[in-house]
Design an enzyme around this catalytic site. Sequence first.
Site, PDB file in Angstrom:
ATOM      1  N   VAL A  73       0.834  -1.209   0.000  1.00 30.41           N
ATOM      2  CA  VAL A  73       0.000   0.000   0.000  1.00 30.41           C
ATOM      3  C   VAL A  73       0.866   1.255   0.000  1.00 30.41           C
ATOM      4  O   VAL A  73       0.687   2.150  -0.833  1.00 30.41           O
ATOM      5  CB  VAL A  73      -0.959   0.012   1.207  1.00 30.41           C
ATOM      6  N   ASP A 140       8.315   2.531   8.949  1.00 27.32           N
ATOM      7  CA  ASP A 140       7.016   1.996   9.350  1.00 27.32           C
ATOM      8  C   ASP A 140       7.207   0.554   9.812  1.00 27.32           C
ATOM      9  O   ASP A 140       6.524  -0.356   9.357  1.00 27.32           O
ATOM     10  CB  ASP A 140       6.032   2.074   8.175  1.00 27.32           C
ATOM     11  N   HIS A 166       6.265   6.841  10.639  1.00 21.13           N
ATOM     12  CA  HIS A 166       4.836   6.545  10.725  1.00 21.13           C
ATOM     13  C   HIS A 166       4.463   6.104  12.134  1.00 21.13           C
ATOM     14  O   HIS A 166       5.325   5.749  12.932  1.00 21.13           O
ATOM     15  CB  HIS A 166       4.473   5.452   9.706  1.00 21.13           C
TER      16      HIS A 166
END
Length: 217
Positions: A73, A140, A166
Site C-alpha cells: 500500500v 514503518d 509513521h
Amino acid sequence: MNSAANGAPAPNRGSWTYAEDFHHENEAAAAARTAATELGVVPVSKGVAGVLTLLARLIGARAVVEIGSGTGVSGLALFEGMDPAGVLTSVDSEHDHQAVARQIFTSLKIPNRRFRLISGTALEVLPKLSSGAYDLVLADGDPLEAVEYVDQALRLLRPGGVLVLHDALWHNKIADSDNQEDETIVLREAIDAVRTSTELWSTLLPVGDGMLVAVRA
C-alpha cells in the site's frame, strides 16, 4: 465544538474522515488494502498514502527506502509520486507480505529494476545501504526500533532528503503522559531525537496514526 490549543476549532470526526478519504486510490491500492486485511496487516491510511505521494513528488524522489513493505500500500503511494525512473528499496521480515506486494507491483507492470524487496530485519539490512544515497526514508516498522531507524535515516539521507516516521501518535498514546508502555516510550525518544536534532527540520502531522516528517539539513 472542541477547540485546538491556538483557539481554532478542531476538526470533528466528519472532517477527519473527509480529509483521510480525500486522496483517491486506484484499484491496485484497494487490492493491496484488501490483501493486508486478510493477512492481518495494518496498512497506512489513505491520508498517509496521499502525503507520501505528495512528499515523493515534491522532492522528485529517485531513491527511496521503506522500512515495512506490508502488502504494498505505501509502496504504491510512493511510486505514484516518485520520478518515473526512481527505485524503491523496501525491507520487511515477512516474506509472505512482500510476495503480495511484488505481485501487485508486477500486475501494474512496474519494471523489476524499479524495486528491491529485501526480506530481512531492518537493523540488519539498513547498515548495508549506501550513506547519503537516498531522497526519502519511510520508517514503518517495529516501534521498539524507532530510535535506530532515525539514526540510520540520518546516515542514509542526502541533504534535503526527507524522513517519515509513521505511527508517530501511536494509537493516541504518545500524548498521554501517563502511558509508559515500551513502544510509547521508545517512540517518544525517537520523536525527541528528531525534534532536537541540529541536522533535521521537522513537524508532526496528525494524519492517520501520526506522521513525523523531517528534512535533512
